[in-house]
Design a protein around this motif. Structure first.
Motif, PDB file in Angstrom:
ATOM      1  N   HIS A  67       0.724  -1.187   0.044  1.00 50.01           N
ATOM      2  CA  HIS A  67      -0.044   0.002  -0.061  1.00 50.01           C
ATOM      3  C   HIS A  67       0.784   1.307  -0.080  1.00 50.01           C
ATOM      4  N   THR A 121      -1.445  10.789   3.110  1.00 49.05           N
ATOM      5  CA  THR A 121      -2.401   9.886   2.757  1.00 49.05           C
ATOM      6  C   THR A 121      -2.287   9.286   1.604  1.00 49.05           C
ATOM      7  N   ASP A 123      -4.908   6.345  -1.070  1.00 54.36           N
ATOM      8  CA  ASP A 123      -6.356   6.064  -1.252  1.00 54.36           C
ATOM      9  C   ASP A 123      -6.068   4.592  -1.635  1.00 54.36           C
ATOM     10  N   GLU A 127     -10.898   0.695   2.190  1.00 52.88           N
ATOM     11  CA  GLU A 127     -10.627   1.686   3.307  1.00 52.88           C
ATOM     12  C   GLU A 127     -10.818   3.225   2.904  1.00 52.88           C
ATOM     13  N   GLY A 128     -10.682   3.540   1.758  1.00 54.60           N
ATOM     14  CA  GLY A 128     -10.593   4.851   1.396  1.00 54.60           C
ATOM     15  C   GLY A 128      -9.426   5.530   1.485  1.00 54.60           C
ATOM     16  N   THR A 129      -9.577   6.892   1.786  1.00 54.49           N
ATOM     17  CA  THR A 129      -8.360   7.636   2.281  1.00 54.49           C
ATOM     18  C   THR A 129      -7.868   7.371   3.681  1.00 54.49           C
ATOM     19  N   SER A 131      -4.433   7.744   6.352  1.00 50.33           N
ATOM     20  CA  SER A 131      -3.232   8.402   6.768  1.00 50.33           C
ATOM     21  C   SER A 131      -2.178   7.520   7.250  1.00 50.33           C
TER      22      SER A 131
END
Length: 168
Positions: A67, A121, A123, A127-129, A131
């Motif tokens: 990620h 951050t 995306d 989970e979306g955005t 940090s």
């Protein structure tokens, strides 16, 4: 408990130290076990002392290598899919091998995480955005939960050994 426990400082120092503390706590739940004890299944799931550490190594790769570093799975240093395979330990792998794997993955995660500020951050589809702060805190939660699982398994293994010793 740990000589290097950080209880004051900036957020990054405290978060990084707490994550490392939970990494060590998870490893400590399996240290000193024999190979058969480390693989002993005491619950219906794939959860064993060795598989918890194997899973943690995969979690490190998924969150930091896949990620945050945006590496392809083939560029990761081990299993990095979000599925039950994270708990799979090959027959030839020893507890020491799996601990070493987790420690290598953790070292690489520290390096990757250090390239980002806590408020940076990315995306993700599920989970979306998120940090870096969220990721680090989520990893603290993940490893603390699994260290708790490991503590319970270790207590059961140690108790079974005590009973066996008393019988002999």
């Amino acid at each position: 408990m740990y000589d290097d426990m950080i209880t004051a400082g900036d957020d990054r120092q405290i978060i990084d130290a707490m994550l490392d503390r939970n990494r060590r706590a998870l490893i400590d739940t399996a240290r000193g076990l024999g190979e058969s004890e480390a693989r002993r299944r005491l619950v219906p799931s794939l959860t064993t002392p060795i598989s918890l550490i194997k899973h943690a190594a995969a979690a490190e790769r998924i969150w930091f290598q896949r990620h945050w570093a945006d590496l392809d799975e083939s560029d990761c240093d081990g299993y990095a899919r979000r599925d039950a395979g994270t708990f799979s330990v090959d027959d030839h792998e020893t507890l020491a091998d799996v601990i070493d794997e987790f420690e290598r993955a953790s070292t690489r995660s520290r390096d990757i995480a250090s390239r980002f500020d806590l408020d940076d951050t990315i995306d993700l589809p599920i989970e979306g955005t998120i940090s870096m702060r969220w990721t680090l805190l989520m990893m603290i939660q993940e490893f603390a939960r699994h260290a708790g699982h490991g503590d319970i398994l270790r207590e059961q293994i140690d108790a079974a050994g005590t009973v066996e010793t008393m019988r002999s």
